[in-house]
Design a protein around this motif. Structure first.
Motif, PDB file in Angstrom:
ATOM      1  N   TYR A 106      -5.725   7.476   0.002  1.00  0.00           N
ATOM      2  CA  TYR A 106      -6.476   6.280   0.393  1.00  0.00           C
ATOM      3  C   TYR A 106      -5.572   5.091   0.685  1.00  0.00           C
ATOM      4  CZ  TYR A 106     -10.439   9.072  -1.177  1.00  0.00           C
ATOM      5  OH  TYR A 106     -11.354  10.068  -1.327  1.00  0.00           O
ATOM      6  N   PRO A 107      -4.661   4.702  -0.234  1.00  0.00           N
ATOM      7  CA  PRO A 107      -3.742   3.604   0.126  1.00  0.00           C
ATOM      8  C   PRO A 107      -2.821   3.978   1.282  1.00  0.00           C
ATOM      9  CG  PRO A 107      -3.115   4.590  -1.979  1.00  0.00           C
ATOM     10  CD  PRO A 107      -4.469   5.131  -1.629  1.00  0.00           C
ATOM     11  N   LEU A 108      -2.485   5.267   1.411  1.00  0.00           N
ATOM     12  CA  LEU A 108      -1.636   5.678   2.526  1.00  0.00           C
ATOM     13  C   LEU A 108      -2.363   5.508   3.852  1.00  0.00           C
ATOM     14  CD1 LEU A 108       0.995   6.960   3.528  1.00  0.00           C
ATOM     15  CD2 LEU A 108      -0.048   9.210   3.167  1.00  0.00           C
ATOM     16  N   ALA A 109      -3.639   5.873   3.894  1.00  0.00           N
ATOM     17  CA  ALA A 109      -4.425   5.723   5.123  1.00  0.00           C
ATOM     18  C   ALA A 109      -4.571   4.247   5.507  1.00  0.00           C
ATOM     19  CB  ALA A 109      -5.799   6.373   4.951  1.00  0.00           C
ATOM     20  N   LEU A 110      -4.833   3.378   4.518  1.00  0.00           N
ATOM     21  CA  LEU A 110      -4.932   1.947   4.794  1.00  0.00           C
ATOM     22  C   LEU A 110      -3.607   1.387   5.298  1.00  0.00           C
ATOM     23  CD1 LEU A 110      -7.103   0.655   1.810  1.00  0.00           C
ATOM     24  CD2 LEU A 110      -7.725   0.685   4.229  1.00  0.00           C
ATOM     25  N   ALA A 111      -2.502   1.852   4.679  1.00  0.00           N
ATOM     26  CA  ALA A 111      -1.183   1.388   5.115  1.00  0.00           C
ATOM     27  C   ALA A 111      -0.925   1.778   6.577  1.00  0.00           C
ATOM     28  CB  ALA A 111      -0.114   1.981   4.209  1.00  0.00           C
ATOM     29  N   LEU A 112      -1.296   2.984   6.961  1.00  0.00           N
ATOM     30  CA  LEU A 112      -1.112   3.419   8.356  1.00  0.00           C
ATOM     31  C   LEU A 112      -1.966   2.589   9.310  1.00  0.00           C
ATOM     32  CD1 LEU A 112      -1.032   7.313   7.856  1.00  0.00           C
ATOM     33  CD2 LEU A 112       0.893   5.790   8.290  1.00  0.00           C
ATOM     34  N   LEU A 156       0.826  -1.210   0.000  1.00  0.00           N
ATOM     35  CA  LEU A 156       0.000   0.000   0.000  1.00  0.00           C
ATOM     36  C   LEU A 156       0.864   1.266   0.000  1.00  0.00           C
ATOM     37  CD1 LEU A 156      -2.798  -1.090   2.512  1.00  0.00           C
ATOM     38  CD2 LEU A 156      -3.080  -0.617   0.067  1.00  0.00           C
ATOM     39  N   LEU A 157       1.963   1.245   0.728  1.00  0.00           N
ATOM     40  CA  LEU A 157       2.872   2.399   0.740  1.00  0.00           C
ATOM     41  C   LEU A 157       3.475   2.631  -0.644  1.00  0.00           C
ATOM     42  CD1 LEU A 157       4.742   1.950   4.159  1.00  0.00           C
ATOM     43  CD2 LEU A 157       3.128   3.759   3.555  1.00  0.00           C
ATOM     44  N   ILE A 158       3.851   1.556  -1.309  1.00  0.00           N
ATOM     45  CA  ILE A 158       4.416   1.693  -2.663  1.00  0.00           C
ATOM     46  C   ILE A 158       3.368   2.255  -3.614  1.00  0.00           C
ATOM     47  CG2 ILE A 158       5.307   0.401  -4.632  1.00  0.00           C
ATOM     48  CD1 ILE A 158       6.676  -1.480  -2.635  1.00  0.00           C
ATOM     49  N   LEU A 168       3.506   5.809  -5.744  1.00  0.00           N
ATOM     50  CA  LEU A 168       3.315   5.872  -7.201  1.00  0.00           C
ATOM     51  C   LEU A 168       2.232   6.865  -7.595  1.00  0.00           C
ATOM     52  CD1 LEU A 168       3.599   2.074  -8.082  1.00  0.00           C
ATOM     53  CD2 LEU A 168       5.275   3.859  -8.549  1.00  0.00           C
ATOM     54  N   GLY A 169       1.363   7.241  -6.642  1.00  0.00           N
ATOM     55  CA  GLY A 169       0.350   8.266  -6.915  1.00  0.00           C
ATOM     56  C   GLY A 169      -0.762   7.796  -7.830  1.00  0.00           C
ATOM     57  N   PRO A 170      -1.625   6.884  -7.383  1.00  0.00           N
ATOM     58  CA  PRO A 170      -2.722   6.418  -8.243  1.00  0.00           C
ATOM     59  C   PRO A 170      -3.695   7.544  -8.553  1.00  0.00           C
ATOM     60  CG  PRO A 170      -3.079   5.719  -5.970  1.00  0.00           C
ATOM     61  CD  PRO A 170      -1.699   6.333  -6.023  1.00  0.00           C
ATOM     62  N   SER A 171      -4.155   7.623  -9.793  1.00  0.00           N
ATOM     63  CA  SER A 171      -5.091   8.662 -10.224  1.00  0.00           C
ATOM     64  C   SER A 171      -6.317   8.004 -10.848  1.00  0.00           C
ATOM     65  CB  SER A 171      -4.435   9.604 -11.233  1.00  0.00           C
ATOM     66  OG  SER A 171      -3.331  10.270 -10.652  1.00  0.00           O
ATOM     67  N   PHE A 172      -7.477   8.418 -10.407  1.00  0.00           N
ATOM     68  CA  PHE A 172      -8.725   7.928 -10.977  1.00  0.00           C
ATOM     69  C   PHE A 172      -9.823   8.936 -10.655  1.00  0.00           C
ATOM     70  CE2 PHE A 172      -7.984   5.977  -6.857  1.00  0.00           C
ATOM     71  CZ  PHE A 172      -9.153   6.256  -6.166  1.00  0.00           C
ATOM     72  N   GLY A 173     -10.957   8.748 -11.272  1.00  0.00           N
ATOM     73  CA  GLY A 173     -12.060   9.688 -11.067  1.00  0.00           C
ATOM     74  C   GLY A 173     -11.906  10.915 -11.942  1.00  0.00           C
ATOM     75  N   ALA A 174     -12.154  10.800 -13.266  1.00  0.00           N
ATOM     76  CA  ALA A 174     -11.963  11.915 -14.196  1.00  0.00           C
ATOM     77  C   ALA A 174     -12.971  13.027 -13.924  1.00  0.00           C
ATOM     78  CB  ALA A 174     -12.104  11.422 -15.636  1.00  0.00           C
TER      79      ALA A 174
END
Length: 315
Positions: A293-299, A48-50, A54-60
């Protein structure tokens, strides 16, 4: 690439740790089931930290982009009189310093360079590239142009032609066009009134910058000073009359650089006060960076890792 290497390094080291724990547990005849719980937990939050890095982008989403700016030509006099030293270190060098400041303040505008004396040439076309403009400025010297006096007619004709090459009449009316004319004012060509009227019809504003002093100065020529046909030393003086006339006739302004004052800042402010054209307006699709979001889950998983304790080997 760095993130992937980090993940592989973590995975390799952790496998080595698991093998060591397994050997120790095997020595005591036990099976370290708890270590696999920690292993899976840590694999998840490292992954999740990785992903967050990488900075996932979605939601145009739709976003309107507008670019507003001006077209500015800077025309600098390269006649021999610009080597005069009544403005230190020389008229031309002070003008170049002023142009550098001018260019740095208009990074959202297209700027081009024109050099002239008795003739006029495009030294750099209109561009947003400030680094290229600065390089072109550093190459300016009076030796670039043929010997002769200053004539404003060629440069005004060239500017009129370049600004006249527009896409449509509507664009002509909306476009903010500016000529910054830098000279010591010694115009030997005349016809200023005629060209001022033509530029005014094309909505081209002239902001004139006179460089020099009315007292004048000698013109260095090697180890001596420039002389006329009679062998007398030439004294060149600032003649602002034609510059003032041209600026006023085109709804512009006249500014000056002499041994006491430099009105570059006033020139910059005057150009800033002119509204630029809206060059382009378009709608583009923009995706938001959702790394949080992945950062919060990783924490959250890191917190669980801290709170959950397991006994690997019972002695």
């Amino acid at each position: 690439m760095l993130e992937i290497l980090f993940g592989l390094l973590f995975f390799g080291l952790y496998i080595g740790y698991l093998l060591r724990v397994s050997r120790v547990a095997g020595f005591f005849g036990q099976r370290p089931h708890g270590v696999w719980i920690k292993f899976m937990l840590r694999i998840v939050y490292v992954a999740l930290l990785i992903i967050a890095i990488l900075g996932p982008s979605f939601g145009a989403m739709k976003k309107e982009i507008r670019t507003i700016g001006k077209d500015i030509y800077i025309a600098v006099d390269l006649s021999g009189s610009m080597d005069a030293t009544d403005v230190q270190p020389s008229r031309l060098e002070r003008a170049k310093n002023g142009m550098l400041r001018l260019i740095s303040r208009f990074n959202s505008d297209r700027i081009g360079l024109i050099v002239f004396s008795s003739e006029a040439y495009i030294h750099s076309p209109l561009t947003y590239d400030q680094n290229a403009l600065e390089i072109y400025l550093q190459t300016l010297r009076t030796g670039l142009m043929p010997h002769g006096g200053t004539n404003y007619s060629p440069v005004l004709e060239l500017v009129s032609q370049k600004f006249g090459q527009s896409a449509s009449p509507e664009a002509d009316e909306q476009k903010a066009r500016i000529l910054v004319l830098i000279s010591d004012g010694e115009d030997f060509g005349g016809k200023v009134k005629e060209w001022a009227a033509r530029l005014n019809e094309q909505n081209i504003r002239v902001f004139a910058l006179g460089v020099g002093t009315t007292e004048g100065s000698k013109i260095p020529a090697g180890n001596d000073f420039r002389k006329d046909r009679n062998g007398e030393v030439v004294i060149t003086k600032l003649h602002p009359e034609a510059l003032v006339q041209l600026a006023e006739a085109t709804n512009g302004e006249y500014f000056e650089i002499n041994e006491q004052v430099s009105e570059i800042n006033r020139l910059i402010s005057a150009i800033n006060n002119i509204e630029g054209e809206m060059r382009e307006s378009k709608t583009i699709d923009v995706t938001a960076n959702k790394y949080v979001y992945p950062l919060a889950l990783a924490l959250l998983f890191i917190l669980l890792d801290v709170l959950i304790t397991v006994k690997l080997v019972r002695i």
